[in-house]
Design a protein around this motif. Structure first.
Motif, PDB file in Angstrom:
ATOM      1  N   ASP A 234      22.222  25.577  69.368  1.00 24.00           N
ATOM      2  CA  ASP A 234      21.267  25.027  70.230  1.00 24.00           C
ATOM      3  C   ASP A 234      22.508  24.032  70.892  1.00 24.00           C
ATOM      4  N   GLN A 237      24.138  20.319  71.155  1.00 27.54           N
ATOM      5  CA  GLN A 237      24.654  19.585  69.707  1.00 27.54           C
ATOM      6  C   GLN A 237      26.751  19.841  70.098  1.00 27.54           C
ATOM      7  N   SER A 257      31.182  21.241  67.728  1.00 23.38           N
ATOM      8  CA  SER A 257      30.047  20.785  66.608  1.00 23.38           C
ATOM      9  C   SER A 257      29.713  19.062  67.279  1.00 23.38           C
ATOM     10  N   ILE A 259      27.947  17.744  65.211  1.00 22.98           N
ATOM     11  CA  ILE A 259      27.190  17.144  64.054  1.00 22.98           C
ATOM     12  C   ILE A 259      26.764  18.201  62.747  1.00 22.98           C
ATOM     13  N   ASP A 260      26.898  18.051  61.986  1.00 18.59           N
ATOM     14  CA  ASP A 260      26.576  18.750  60.941  1.00 18.59           C
ATOM     15  C   ASP A 260      25.614  19.631  61.645  1.00 18.59           C
ATOM     16  N   GLN A 261      26.368  20.417  61.019  1.00 13.98           N
ATOM     17  CA  GLN A 261      24.979  21.869  61.648  1.00 13.98           C
ATOM     18  C   GLN A 261      25.194  23.592  61.243  1.00 13.98           C
ATOM     19  N   THR A 262      24.653  24.175  61.430  1.00 13.54           N
ATOM     20  CA  THR A 262      23.989  25.204  60.320  1.00 13.54           C
ATOM     21  C   THR A 262      23.503  26.428  61.831  1.00 13.54           C
ATOM     22  N   ARG A 269      24.287  32.525  59.079  1.00 15.42           N
ATOM     23  CA  ARG A 269      24.354  31.618  58.968  1.00 15.42           C
ATOM     24  C   ARG A 269      25.450  31.243  59.610  1.00 15.42           C
ATOM     25  N   GLU A 274      30.357  18.464  61.141  1.00 17.46           N
ATOM     26  CA  GLU A 274      30.478  17.711  62.570  1.00 17.46           C
ATOM     27  C   GLU A 274      32.291  16.894  62.731  1.00 17.46           C
TER      28      GLU A 274
END
Length: 321
Positions: A234, A237, A257, A259-262, A269, A274
């Motif tokens: 994304d 993000q 990044s 945010i915290d995301q995958t 994955r 963040e």
């Protein structure tokens, strides 16, 4: 001689190299992806736009050096040379050099972006019908068999403008210079552009233009991963960050990044915290002494230097030591 059809000469790098390098890079800690993958068709277009930004002094300064000294550079090269260019891009600087050279017999651009390579060579073939056009679509950092012109050449000249050498860590840059030393032959030479050290504000502005073109260029790497490797990054993000590391003497560009995301790539994955930064490019800056020392380690010596009045950028001519 009638130039060969450029499309017939193209030889692509292995199809799975991008996939392997991305998966390996995302598995590292910290994460990193080689900057050579910026240059898909869209990335090449964006880089040309970067070169037009007012903050990006590198291209216009190097062009100024080449325009003012083209005759002198051509005289230093000598007649009937074959020009081998690493990372040819749009070929603007190439055109200046070929136009000034005395009876150039061949042009061998090695470029990872097939679209950019085809466009530049087709244009150059029309302007220089007596020069054998021998494009190679490949990664110039890897071993590649270079074609030879049908016409007899008196020497081979490696052309590596744009301060692209600065995108490599010192060990790899020296390795690339060693490759040049081998490919140029005993009586050959290399013409290399290097960005010189200067005020931090000037350096950082060049990689953080107000129009956001460099940001788009950097994040286009994620778009390419999404498209070619079944990714789901994304882009909203993630953000572009380029800062000058004075101790290391280089701009370090990261994708950060928000945010915290995958993110998934080909079903695998990968977690991002963040603020986690993924390295995508180095842009090293040199003093003339530092560059000469690097060249010496590769078996080369600086024989000529051309610079702009502000001494922001240098075009160096190298020969075997």
């Amino acid at each position: 001689m009638t130039p060969a059809n450029p499309a017939m000469e193209l030889t692509d790098a292995p199809d799975d190299e991008f996939k392997v390098d991305v998966h390996n890079g995302l598995a590292q800690s910290p994460k990193r992806i080689p900057s050579k993958y910026f240059y898909d068709a869209r990335g090449s277009e964006l880089f040309e736009q970067i070169c037009e930004q007012p903050e990006y002094y590198l291209t216009r300064t190097e062009l100024e050096v080449l325009q003012k000294n083209a005759s002198d550079i051509a005289a230093a090269i000598g007649p009937r040379a074959v020009l081998v260019e690493y990372g040819s891009g749009a070929g603007i600087k190439t055109r200046l050099l070929l136009d000034a050279m005395s009876e150039p017999v061949g042009y061998v651009p090695v470029e990872i972006s097939t679209s950019a390579l085809s466009a530049s060579v087709e244009s150059l073939a029309e302007e220089f019908p007596d020069v054998d056009m021998l494009p190679v679509a490949a990664d110039f950092t890897q071993p590649v068999d270079l074609p030879s012109p049908e016409q007899d050449a008196q020497r081979t000249v490696i052309f590596f403008p744009g301060s692209t050498l600065g995108n490599f860590e010192q060990r790899d840059a020296i390795g690339l210079l060693r490759t040049m030393c081998i490919e140029m032959g005993a009586n050959g030479s290399a013409i290399v552009g290097i960005d010189l050290k200067k005020d931090t504000a000037i350096l950082e502005a060049a990689y953080n233009d107000a129009a956001g073109v460099t940001r788009d260029f950097t994040l286009n790497l994620l778009t390419r991963i999404n498209r070619e490797l079944d990714g789901d990054f994304d882009l909203a993000q993630f953000e572009h960050r380029a800062r000058y590391n004075a101790l290391a003497g280089r701009i370090e560009t990261h994708i950060v990044s928000r945010i915290d995301q995958t993110a998934s790539v080909g079903g695998e994955r990968h977690a991002f915290a963040e603020g986690e930064a993924m390295l995508v490019e180095y842009s090293c800056k040199y003093s003339q002494e530092e560059f000469a020392s690097m060249a010496a380690k590769a078996g080369l010596r600086v024989v000529r230097t051309w610079m702009d009045p502000e001494r922001w950028f240098a075009v160096q001519m190298l020969e075997r030591a």
